[in-house]
Design an enzyme around this catalytic site. Structure first.
Site, short mmCIF file in Angstrom:
data_model
loop_
_atom_site.label_atom_id
_atom_site.label_comp_id
_atom_site.label_asym_id
_atom_site.label_seq_id
_atom_site.Cartn_x
_atom_site.Cartn_y
_atom_site.Cartn_z
N ASP A 104 41.30 41.85 39.34
CA ASP A 104 42.56 42.01 40.06
C ASP A 104 43.72 41.53 39.20
O ASP A 104 43.53 40.88 38.17
CB ASP A 104 42.52 41.31 41.42
CG ASP A 104 42.40 39.80 41.30
OD1 ASP A 104 43.32 39.17 40.75
OD2 ASP A 104 41.38 39.24 41.76
N ALA A 105 44.93 41.83 39.63
CA ALA A 105 46.11 41.60 38.80
C ALA A 105 46.23 40.15 38.35
O ALA A 105 46.64 39.88 37.21
CB ALA A 105 47.37 42.03 39.54
#
Length: 233
Positions: A104-105
């Site tokens: 994820d980011a």
């Protein structure tokens, strides 16, 4: 010559440009290792260069990156993409270069890319049981029961009905832990700690199978060598 046409197709497949652009590059002398003033090719392209640099590996390439925070792995997502950290020609390769799973980011650390579809699917398959190691920083101190719960093989994440495979937890500090898992469910580490009433403030993947970042700085990447790639496979 047939070999030169083959080379043009080969370079286009590696992302160095369209066939027309590659032909222009050859005429302008940007492609080295050719015999007879560009009329032939030495061997099966081992000695060919582009702008004085060795060619990228053929299909089957594996790239390792130390992903920074703030970058997403899906081309469908907005914002900065991890692919922006790679040379543009990598994205023009045939077959396509894709990330092996996603981070994820806000998760940092070891991220792999490959254009080998069979390898990609094997690595992300739950059946592969490839170990992934994460370093987590938590919002609150660990309470001591988390390791047993993670290792039990009975923990069910919210919104799911299938329990997680056993996960190893090594406590490294009051609010830090190392997590070793063999699955890769959506936001798995974050959701596991959420199930324990805690929140992951920072998450870093330190190992994927036998691979580690081995001094690779944040945002940097490298192509696995042939021997290293063979061992990984």
């Amino acid at each position: 010559m047939k070999d030169l046409r083959h080379l043009t197709k080969y370079l286009a497949g590696l992302g160095y440009g369209s066939r027309k652009e590659v032909e222009t590059a050859i005429r302008r002398g940007r492609v080295g290792g050719l015999e007879g003033g560009g009329k032939g090719v030495v061997g099966p392209f081992e000695n060919v260069t582009f702008d004085g640099e060795p060619l990228d590996p053929p299909p089957g390439m594996v790239v390792i990156m130390n992903k920074p925070a703030g970058y997403t792995c899906s081309r469908a997502d907005g914002g900065q993409l991890v692919y922006e950290l790679l040379p543009p020609r990598f994205l023009a390769r045939t077959p396509t270069l894709s990330s092996v799973g996603r981070l994820d980011a806000q998760t940092t650390g070891l991220l792999l890319f490959t254009d080998d579809g069979q390898l990609l699917h094997r690595l992300i398959s739950p059946r592969s049981e490839t170990e992934k190691v994460y370093e987590a920083v938590l919002a609150r101190p660990l309470e001591g029961h988390e390791g047993e719960a993670f290792a039990s093989g009975t923990l069910v994440l919210r919104g799911e009905d299938k329990p997680l495979k056993p996960v190893k937890l090594d406590v490294t500090g009051e609010r830090t832990a190392r997590v070793t898992l063999t699955e890769g469910r959506y936001h798995q580490v974050r959701r596991m700690f959420a199930a324990m009433g805690n929140h992951v403030e920072a998450l870093h993947r330190a190992r994927f199978g036998p691979l580690t970042l081995d001094g690779l700085a944040e945002g940097e990447w490298r192509v696995l060598g042939s021997e290293e790639s063979a061992r990984f496979r």
